[in-house]
Structure formats: C-alpha cells, structure tokens
Design a protein around this motif. Structure first.
Motif, PDB file in Angstrom:
ATOM      1  N   ASN A  82      27.156   3.299  33.321  1.00  0.00           N
ATOM      2  CA  ASN A  82      27.574   3.091  34.704  1.00  0.00           C
ATOM      3  C   ASN A  82      28.763   3.915  35.160  1.00  0.00           C
ATOM      4  O   ASN A  82      28.657   4.124  36.656  1.00  0.00           O
ATOM      5  CB  ASN A  82      27.944   1.697  34.663  1.00  0.00           C
ATOM      6  CG  ASN A  82      26.731   0.495  34.701  1.00  0.00           C
ATOM      7  OD1 ASN A  82      26.102   0.245  35.594  1.00  0.00           O
ATOM      8  ND2 ASN A  82      26.393   0.118  33.538  1.00  0.00           N
ATOM      9  N   LYS A  85      26.693   6.810  36.350  1.00  0.00           N
ATOM     10  CA  LYS A  85      25.733   6.444  37.690  1.00  0.00           C
ATOM     11  C   LYS A  85      26.878   6.187  38.737  1.00  0.00           C
ATOM     12  O   LYS A  85      26.231   6.002  40.005  1.00  0.00           O
ATOM     13  CB  LYS A  85      25.369   5.257  37.427  1.00  0.00           C
ATOM     14  CG  LYS A  85      23.958   5.487  36.463  1.00  0.00           C
ATOM     15  CD  LYS A  85      23.284   4.111  36.272  1.00  0.00           C
ATOM     16  CE  LYS A  85      23.149   3.092  37.461  1.00  0.00           C
ATOM     17  NZ  LYS A  85      22.791   1.706  36.989  1.00  0.00           N
ATOM     18  N   LYS A  86      28.160   6.279  38.719  1.00  0.00           N
ATOM     19  CA  LYS A  86      29.246   6.144  39.615  1.00  0.00           C
ATOM     20  C   LYS A  86      29.080   4.854  40.119  1.00  0.00           C
ATOM     21  O   LYS A  86      29.132   4.396  41.325  1.00  0.00           O
ATOM     22  CB  LYS A  86      29.245   7.174  40.762  1.00  0.00           C
ATOM     23  CG  LYS A  86      29.462   8.660  40.303  1.00  0.00           C
ATOM     24  CD  LYS A  86      29.336   9.522  41.225  1.00  0.00           C
ATOM     25  CE  LYS A  86      29.358  11.009  40.648  1.00  0.00           C
ATOM     26  NZ  LYS A  86      30.711  11.187  40.055  1.00  0.00           N
ATOM     27  N   SER A  87      28.835   3.824  39.348  1.00  0.00           N
ATOM     28  CA  SER A  87      28.811   2.416  39.985  1.00  0.00           C
ATOM     29  C   SER A  87      30.120   1.956  40.348  1.00  0.00           C
ATOM     30  O   SER A  87      31.109   2.636  40.080  1.00  0.00           O
ATOM     31  CB  SER A  87      28.402   1.544  38.499  1.00  0.00           C
ATOM     32  OG  SER A  87      27.159   1.862  37.974  1.00  0.00           O
ATOM     33  N   SER A  88      30.109   0.743  41.009  1.00  0.00           N
ATOM     34  CA  SER A  88      31.277   0.046  41.748  1.00  0.00           C
ATOM     35  C   SER A  88      32.464  -0.068  40.669  1.00  0.00           C
ATOM     36  O   SER A  88      32.099  -0.354  39.456  1.00  0.00           O
ATOM     37  CB  SER A  88      30.863  -1.033  42.349  1.00  0.00           C
ATOM     38  OG  SER A  88      32.184  -1.739  42.709  1.00  0.00           O
ATOM     39  N   LEU A  91      32.534  -3.410  38.840  1.00  0.00           N
ATOM     40  CA  LEU A  91      31.956  -3.538  37.577  1.00  0.00           C
ATOM     41  C   LEU A  91      32.581  -2.675  36.639  1.00  0.00           C
ATOM     42  O   LEU A  91      32.920  -3.207  35.248  1.00  0.00           O
ATOM     43  CB  LEU A  91      30.516  -2.928  37.653  1.00  0.00           C
ATOM     44  CG  LEU A  91      29.754  -2.865  36.286  1.00  0.00           C
ATOM     45  CD1 LEU A  91      29.645  -4.368  35.859  1.00  0.00           C
ATOM     46  CD2 LEU A  91      28.370  -2.221  36.485  1.00  0.00           C
ATOM     47  N   ILE A  92      32.991  -1.270  36.812  1.00  0.00           N
ATOM     48  CA  ILE A  92      33.507  -0.632  35.725  1.00  0.00           C
ATOM     49  C   ILE A  92      35.078  -1.146  35.020  1.00  0.00           C
ATOM     50  O   ILE A  92      35.192  -1.276  33.996  1.00  0.00           O
ATOM     51  CB  ILE A  92      33.736   0.943  36.386  1.00  0.00           C
ATOM     52  CG1 ILE A  92      32.724   1.502  36.662  1.00  0.00           C
ATOM     53  CG2 ILE A  92      34.798   1.713  35.311  1.00  0.00           C
ATOM     54  CD1 ILE A  92      31.547   1.714  35.756  1.00  0.00           C
ATOM     55  N   ILE A 206      28.885  -6.770  43.038  1.00  0.00           N
ATOM     56  CA  ILE A 206      27.966  -5.912  42.033  1.00  0.00           C
ATOM     57  C   ILE A 206      26.467  -6.152  42.189  1.00  0.00           C
ATOM     58  O   ILE A 206      26.101  -7.123  41.838  1.00  0.00           O
ATOM     59  CB  ILE A 206      28.597  -6.227  40.666  1.00  0.00           C
ATOM     60  CG1 ILE A 206      30.035  -6.246  40.761  1.00  0.00           C
ATOM     61  CG2 ILE A 206      28.064  -5.547  39.629  1.00  0.00           C
ATOM     62  CD1 ILE A 206      30.793  -6.813  39.287  1.00  0.00           C
ATOM     63  N   LYS A 207      26.022  -5.077  42.646  1.00  0.00           N
ATOM     64  CA  LYS A 207      24.612  -5.293  42.785  1.00  0.00           C
ATOM     65  C   LYS A 207      23.868  -4.243  42.217  1.00  0.00           C
ATOM     66  O   LYS A 207      24.456  -3.193  41.849  1.00  0.00           O
ATOM     67  CB  LYS A 207      24.335  -5.187  44.418  1.00  0.00           C
ATOM     68  CG  LYS A 207      25.265  -5.946  45.526  1.00  0.00           C
ATOM     69  CD  LYS A 207      24.866  -5.667  46.723  1.00  0.00           C
ATOM     70  CE  LYS A 207      25.627  -6.896  47.658  1.00  0.00           C
ATOM     71  NZ  LYS A 207      25.485  -6.533  49.016  1.00  0.00           N
ATOM     72  N   HIS A 208      22.561  -4.844  41.732  1.00  0.00           N
ATOM     73  CA  HIS A 208      21.556  -4.013  41.120  1.00  0.00           C
ATOM     74  C   HIS A 208      21.873  -3.118  39.743  1.00  0.00           C
ATOM     75  O   HIS A 208      21.885  -2.029  39.670  1.00  0.00           O
ATOM     76  CB  HIS A 208      21.096  -2.834  42.210  1.00  0.00           C
ATOM     77  CG  HIS A 208      20.956  -3.416  43.622  1.00  0.00           C
ATOM     78  ND1 HIS A 208      19.752  -4.194  43.785  1.00  0.00           N
ATOM     79  CD2 HIS A 208      21.176  -3.023  44.751  1.00  0.00           C
ATOM     80  CE1 HIS A 208      19.411  -4.523  44.747  1.00  0.00           C
ATOM     81  NE2 HIS A 208      20.434  -3.795  45.531  1.00  0.00           N
ATOM     82  N   VAL A 209      22.734  -3.978  38.986  1.00  0.00           N
ATOM     83  CA  VAL A 209      23.297  -3.716  37.654  1.00  0.00           C
ATOM     84  C   VAL A 209      21.945  -3.971  36.721  1.00  0.00           C
ATOM     85  O   VAL A 209      21.592  -5.102  36.451  1.00  0.00           O
ATOM     86  CB  VAL A 209      24.453  -4.298  37.235  1.00  0.00           C
ATOM     87  CG1 VAL A 209      24.917  -3.917  35.892  1.00  0.00           C
ATOM     88  CG2 VAL A 209      25.441  -3.925  38.443  1.00  0.00           C
ATOM     89  N   LYS A 210      21.733  -2.695  36.010  1.00  0.00           N
ATOM     90  CA  LYS A 210      20.853  -2.700  34.998  1.00  0.00           C
ATOM     91  C   LYS A 210      21.444  -2.406  33.592  1.00  0.00           C
ATOM     92  O   LYS A 210      22.334  -1.712  33.584  1.00  0.00           O
ATOM     93  CB  LYS A 210      19.950  -1.755  34.991  1.00  0.00           C
ATOM     94  CG  LYS A 210      18.805  -1.782  36.281  1.00  0.00           C
ATOM     95  CD  LYS A 210      17.751  -0.762  36.399  1.00  0.00           C
ATOM     96  CE  LYS A 210      16.858  -0.932  37.682  1.00  0.00           C
ATOM     97  NZ  LYS A 210      15.829   0.182  37.722  1.00  0.00           N
TER      98      LYS A 210
END
Length: 212
Positions: A82, A85-88, A91-92, A206-210
C-alpha cells in the motif's frame, strides 16, 4: 522500505526500553502508583492479550510465537504494497502502528528467554506457569531462562480506575469486586489499540483496499 523502517523504529525503541527497564528494575508482581488510577505494575504474560493461550505449556507458547510471526509478515507485506501504491495515510499510519506493536511483542516472545536470566517458566509436572522472585539481569553469562520462541511478554501499564464491591443481594453478580480496568498491558498493546481505533474512525475515508 526505508519509510517503513523509519516509522517503526522509534516505536520499537520506546517499547523495548520500557520493557527492559521494567524487567531489570522491578520485581514480578510488584509496582508503584503514579496516580490512584494509574500504576506501573510488572507482570509477565506467556499467552496472548488477557492471558489467553492457544494451547497449554511450551507447545502453545511456540505456536503463539509462530502465529505472531506470520501475522507480522502478513501486515508487513500489506503495508509495503500500500505504500508503493501511495494509498491514503488514513490506512498507512494506523497499519504502521499495528505492525510496530506486533513486532514489539514478537521480540519478547522470540528473544527474552535468551536475553534474561530469569522469567516465567512452565512446569511440566504441575502443568502451570511458575513465576520467580528477584530482579532479572540482561545478557546473563550462563544463558537465558528459556530457549528461542519461549520468552514471555513484559506488561506494565495498569489502570484500576475504580474498584467497587457489588452487594451480595445483587442478582447474578452479588458478592464480587468489580475492577475497571483490570488487565495489565504494555506499550505495544497500546500502539496496536490506537492503530485499530484509527482504522475504525477513518474507515469511510479508506476506500478500495485490497489485502493482496
């Protein structure tokens, strides 16, 4: 990878300094009050949170240590993916907290039996965990109190916010003392809890987390 290390290291450093200080300066089962509702109180936990164990004895201890290791690996790869992927950060950051706390307790389980001369051990004959007296020493010349993966987690934060006696005539619960908050926990547990709470607070952001 560097970002993960720089984020986790300060938390692990605080956690281990606290645990090593407590284990080398406090006697097991004793503590000091900071306030009436907050104590530094040294206990050792051979199981999971609240003393729950997967299986009895050292078999359960090794199984738990292995389980903790798998969980740490899982969270690490989840976090690494993540970050790439530069996730939010919603979440991080909580995930970094959870991973840091999980590693902190894993280190106790893996290494504390080797690094200290005394600790809580399992008696095969009585099938009970046996405590000890006195102060533990770090890096003993004659070896540690247990082998790899058999160390106990050090806990020290105790919050007896209130302790009330429930009258005997009270249905179902009468005749007992109710104490809140009874469990003793450590800095790693606290950090894990903060991470989980943050995930719950910001779950809508937090959206669309796989997972993988």
């Amino acid at each position: 990878m560097k970002k993960i290390f720089l984020s986790i290291f300060p938390i692990l450093l605080i956690d281990q300094i606290l645990k090593i200080y407590i284990k080398t300066h406090f006697e097991l089962g004793k503590g000091v009050p900071i306030f009436s509702f907050f104590w530094i109180f040294f206990v050792e936990n051979p199981g999971m949170a609240y003393g729950i164990s997967i299986a009895p004895g050292y078999f359960g201890k090794i199984l738990l240590s292995f389980f903790r290791f798998i969980v740490v690996l899982f969270i690490f790869f989840f976090l690494y993916k993540n970050i790439k992927k530069k996730s939010s950060n919603y979440l991080i950051i909580p995930t970094i907290f959870i991973l840091s706390g999980a590693i902190g307790n894993l280190l106790d389980s893996f290494l504390y039996g080797l690094l200290f001369d005394t600790g809580t051990i399992y008696n095969q004959e009585s099938h009970k965990w046996i405590s000890y007296s006195g102060i533990s020493n770090l890096f003993p010349w004659n070896g540690g109190y247990a082998s790899f993966m058999k160390g106990c987690v050090v806990d020290m934060f105790y919050f007896p916010i209130f302790d009330i006696y429930i009258p005997y005539w009270t249905p179902f619960f009468g005749g007992y003392n109710f104490k809140f908050f009874k469990p003793v926990f450590n800095f790693s547990d606290f950090i894990i809890s903060i991470g989980i709470i943050l995930l719950l607070i910001f779950k809508k952001k937090i959206k669309h987390v796989k997972i993988f």
